[in-house]
Design an enzyme around this catalytic site. Sequence first.
Site, mmCIF file in Angstrom:
data_model
loop_
_atom_site.group_PDB
_atom_site.id
_atom_site.type_symbol
_atom_site.label_atom_id
_atom_site.label_comp_id
_atom_site.label_asym_id
_atom_site.label_seq_id
_atom_site.Cartn_x
_atom_site.Cartn_y
_atom_site.Cartn_z
ATOM 1 C CD GLU A 258 -36.556 26.339 56.445
ATOM 2 O OE1 GLU A 258 -37.638 27.017 56.306
ATOM 3 O OE2 GLU A 258 -36.178 25.228 56.228
ATOM 4 C CB CYS B 117 -35.682 21.650 54.795
ATOM 5 S SG CYS B 117 -36.999 22.060 56.059
ATOM 6 C CB THR C 17 -43.764 19.902 63.059
ATOM 7 O OG1 THR C 17 -44.379 20.988 62.672
ATOM 8 C CG2 THR C 17 -44.693 18.674 63.115
ATOM 9 C CG HIS D 244 -36.782 16.700 55.305
ATOM 10 N ND1 HIS D 244 -35.836 17.405 56.134
ATOM 11 C CD2 HIS D 244 -37.986 17.326 55.095
ATOM 12 C CE1 HIS D 244 -36.613 18.513 56.638
ATOM 13 N NE2 HIS D 244 -38.029 18.535 56.018
ATOM 14 C CE LYS E 113 -48.247 11.281 57.556
ATOM 15 N NZ LYS E 113 -49.535 11.160 57.107
HETATM 16 P P1 HMG Z 1 -52.835 18.023 62.112
HETATM 17 O O1 HMG Z 1 -53.809 18.345 61.241
HETATM 18 O O2 HMG Z 1 -52.772 18.416 63.393
HETATM 19 O O3 HMG Z 1 -52.738 16.428 62.404
HETATM 20 O O4 HMG Z 1 -51.561 18.394 61.472
HETATM 21 P P2 HMG Z 1 -53.532 15.326 61.754
HETATM 22 O O5 HMG Z 1 -55.005 15.507 62.046
HETATM 23 O O6 HMG Z 1 -52.854 15.152 60.495
HETATM 24 O O7 HMG Z 1 -53.026 14.044 62.625
HETATM 25 C C1 HMG Z 1 -51.561 13.620 62.482
HETATM 26 C C2 HMG Z 1 -51.210 12.010 62.699
HETATM 27 O O8 HMG Z 1 -51.791 11.853 64.040
HETATM 28 C C3 HMG Z 1 -52.352 11.472 61.862
HETATM 29 O O9 HMG Z 1 -51.492 10.269 61.418
HETATM 30 C C4 HMG Z 1 -53.304 10.906 62.656
HETATM 31 O O10 HMG Z 1 -54.312 9.725 62.119
HETATM 32 C C5 HMG Z 1 -52.610 10.604 63.905
HETATM 33 P P3 HMG Z 1 -51.588 9.912 59.683
HETATM 34 O O11 HMG Z 1 -52.750 9.856 59.083
HETATM 35 O O12 HMG Z 1 -50.715 11.326 59.245
HETATM 36 O O13 HMG Z 1 -50.704 8.922 59.781
HETATM 37 N N1 HMG Z 1 -53.359 10.982 65.335
HETATM 38 C C6 HMG Z 1 -53.365 9.996 66.334
HETATM 39 N N2 HMG Z 1 -52.374 8.753 66.457
HETATM 40 C C7 HMG Z 1 -52.468 8.224 67.681
HETATM 41 N N3 HMG Z 1 -53.469 8.428 68.623
HETATM 42 C C8 HMG Z 1 -54.332 9.732 68.457
HETATM 43 C C9 HMG Z 1 -54.227 10.254 67.121
HETATM 44 N N4 HMG Z 1 -55.051 11.645 66.768
HETATM 45 C C10 HMG Z 1 -54.471 11.735 65.492
HETATM 46 N N5 HMG Z 1 -55.038 9.925 69.493
HETATM 47 C C11 HMG Z 1 -49.422 18.244 60.339
HETATM 48 C C12 HMG Z 1 -50.261 17.493 61.270
HETATM 49 C C13 HMG Z 1 -47.972 17.363 60.190
HETATM 50 C C14 HMG Z 1 -49.755 18.688 58.969
HETATM 51 C C15 HMG Z 1 -48.874 19.542 61.147
HETATM 52 O O14 HMG Z 1 -48.283 19.422 62.271
HETATM 53 C C16 HMG Z 1 -48.011 20.731 60.232
HETATM 54 O O15 HMG Z 1 -48.542 21.394 59.554
HETATM 55 N N6 HMG Z 1 -46.733 20.481 60.469
HETATM 56 C C17 HMG Z 1 -45.659 21.496 59.689
HETATM 57 C C18 HMG Z 1 -45.603 21.069 58.145
HETATM 58 C C19 HMG Z 1 -44.986 19.775 57.964
HETATM 59 O O16 HMG Z 1 -44.055 19.432 58.787
HETATM 60 N N7 HMG Z 1 -44.964 19.341 56.686
HETATM 61 C C20 HMG Z 1 -44.129 18.111 56.404
HETATM 62 C C21 HMG Z 1 -43.842 17.901 54.955
HETATM 63 S S1 HMG Z 1 -43.090 19.418 54.264
HETATM 64 C C22 HMG Z 1 -41.417 19.322 54.947
HETATM 65 O O17 HMG Z 1 -41.021 18.651 55.259
HETATM 66 C C23 HMG Z 1 -40.620 20.671 54.686
HETATM 67 C C24 HMG Z 1 -40.385 21.245 56.045
HETATM 68 O O18 HMG Z 1 -39.661 20.675 56.857
HETATM 69 C C25 HMG Z 1 -40.033 22.877 55.902
HETATM 70 C C26 HMG Z 1 -38.999 23.168 54.858
HETATM 71 O O19 HMG Z 1 -38.834 22.545 53.680
HETATM 72 O O20 HMG Z 1 -38.133 24.095 55.344
HETATM 73 C C27 HMG Z 1 -41.819 21.416 57.024
#
Ligand code: HMG
Length: 400
Positions: A83, A115, A158, A245, A254
């Site tokens: 991609e 992906c 990420t 993935h 998760k």
């Molecule tokens: P965010 O809002 O910055 O993070 O975005 P958050 O507030 O959701 O926190 C992440 C986790 O850290 C949470 O855990 C918090 O509790 C924890 P969860 O509730 O999820 O279990 N946390 C802590 N843990 C320990 N100590 C601390 C602490 N503070 C918080 N102090 C997000 C996170 C993944 C949304 C962001 O990084 C993002 O947008 N990433 C890109 C999108 C992505 O990877 N999506 C995954 C699914 S889609 C997919 O896989 C397709 C993809 O690969 C693309 C494709 O297909 O081509 C992305």
Amino acid sequence: MTQAVGIEAMGVAVPSTYLELEALAAARGVPPGKYVEGLGTRRMAVPQPGDDTVTLAARAGRMALGAAGVDPGGVGMLVVGTETAVDHAKPASSYVQGLLGIGRRCRVFETKHACYGGTAALQLALDWVRSGSARGQKALIVCSDVARYGLGSAGEPTQGAGAVALLVSDSPRLVALDAGLSGVWSNDVHDFWRPLYSKDALVDGHYSVRCYLDALAGAYGHYKELAGAPGVPFFSERFAALAYHVPYAKMAKKAHRHLRAVDGDPEPDASFERLVGPSLALPSQVGNLYTGSLYLALASLLATAPRPLDGARIGLFSYGSGSCAEFFSGTVNPGAQARVRALGLEAMLAARTALSIAEYEEVMRAREAHDERPAVEAPPDDYRFLGVREHRRSYVAPAP
Ligand code: HMG
């Protein structure tokens, strides 16, 4: 009895530099636990300007062919799933064909669906071999990407980069994949995308997590129906291991929790370490490979599982935003773990160089102007992107 078809050999390529996520957290004023435990990723790969989707793909492809002792002339289909293509028309696979010296009597093209693009190519190749059309030739499927989000964005921790090559044939010395037993799920959603005018991906992060989990339930439910066991509790115990993935390692946790809940397990986390843990050892040190993420998880499972998997059934889940997902399965061939361990993937990751935040940010900004860069010094033993001259990308291959 149907003929066994699947993955004969694998190759993996990652950039030689990486960033510690603890260092990124400190620079962004975020507690390190959020990235290291919250996302489950320790390090993310950062490519240098001479590395791109093509060079990573060529390196992984060379490793897979070398591991199988297969001459490039024996490849009748070469597909790069990506991609992060380097051109709107010319496929990355054509560059890879030239760099690897793959012959002219070969179907060469690129596939895209976020992906999922590599899995689409893999499934096509499996059916090509099963149908007999391959006539003894092999398919080389390479999943290659540079995962990139904006500096300071929620997606920044990420990122990652790398390629995984899969040699597909009727001698599946690593994993024989089940024919006709593949659950699919697709849905028109805007969870993650990259407009034509942008180098950075855009993402509705929390929504993308929900889309991934919905797609997992859909594809897994379809798989169970095809297996003739739609309501069987703890169905996933039929698998000795699962690989998902992995955009970040916590996402696999998760995913597994969701899958076990769908299975009716009141303790959906209890089986996580046993069934999924080994598949995350390598991904947690590299970050998101996009198309290659699931297959790095598979390589990780085969390279690091503490127990023998000979003859064991494994389940694989591929997700591509947008979206399309597939849950499929296969059987690990005796000797597969030793073959993958012999690739030395853990040593390859250990030999990388850590970047400082300043170096990382400089590489990210330089990548903006990447296409116009003059030639970089090319090491004689590796593939390198040399720049664009007269609108043509040029690459160098190591001396044979
Ligand atoms: P965010 O809002 O910055 O993070 O975005 P958050 O507030 O959701 O926190 C992440 C986790 O850290 C949470 O855990 C918090 O509790 C924890 P969860 O509730 O999820 O279990 N946390 C802590 N843990 C320990 N100590 C601390 C602490 N503070 C918080 N102090 C997000 C996170 C993944 C949304 C962001 O990084 C993002 O947008 N990433 C890109 C999108 C992505 O990877 N999506 C995954 C699914 S889609 C997919 O896989 C397709 C993809 O690969 C693309 C494709 O297909 O081509 C992305």
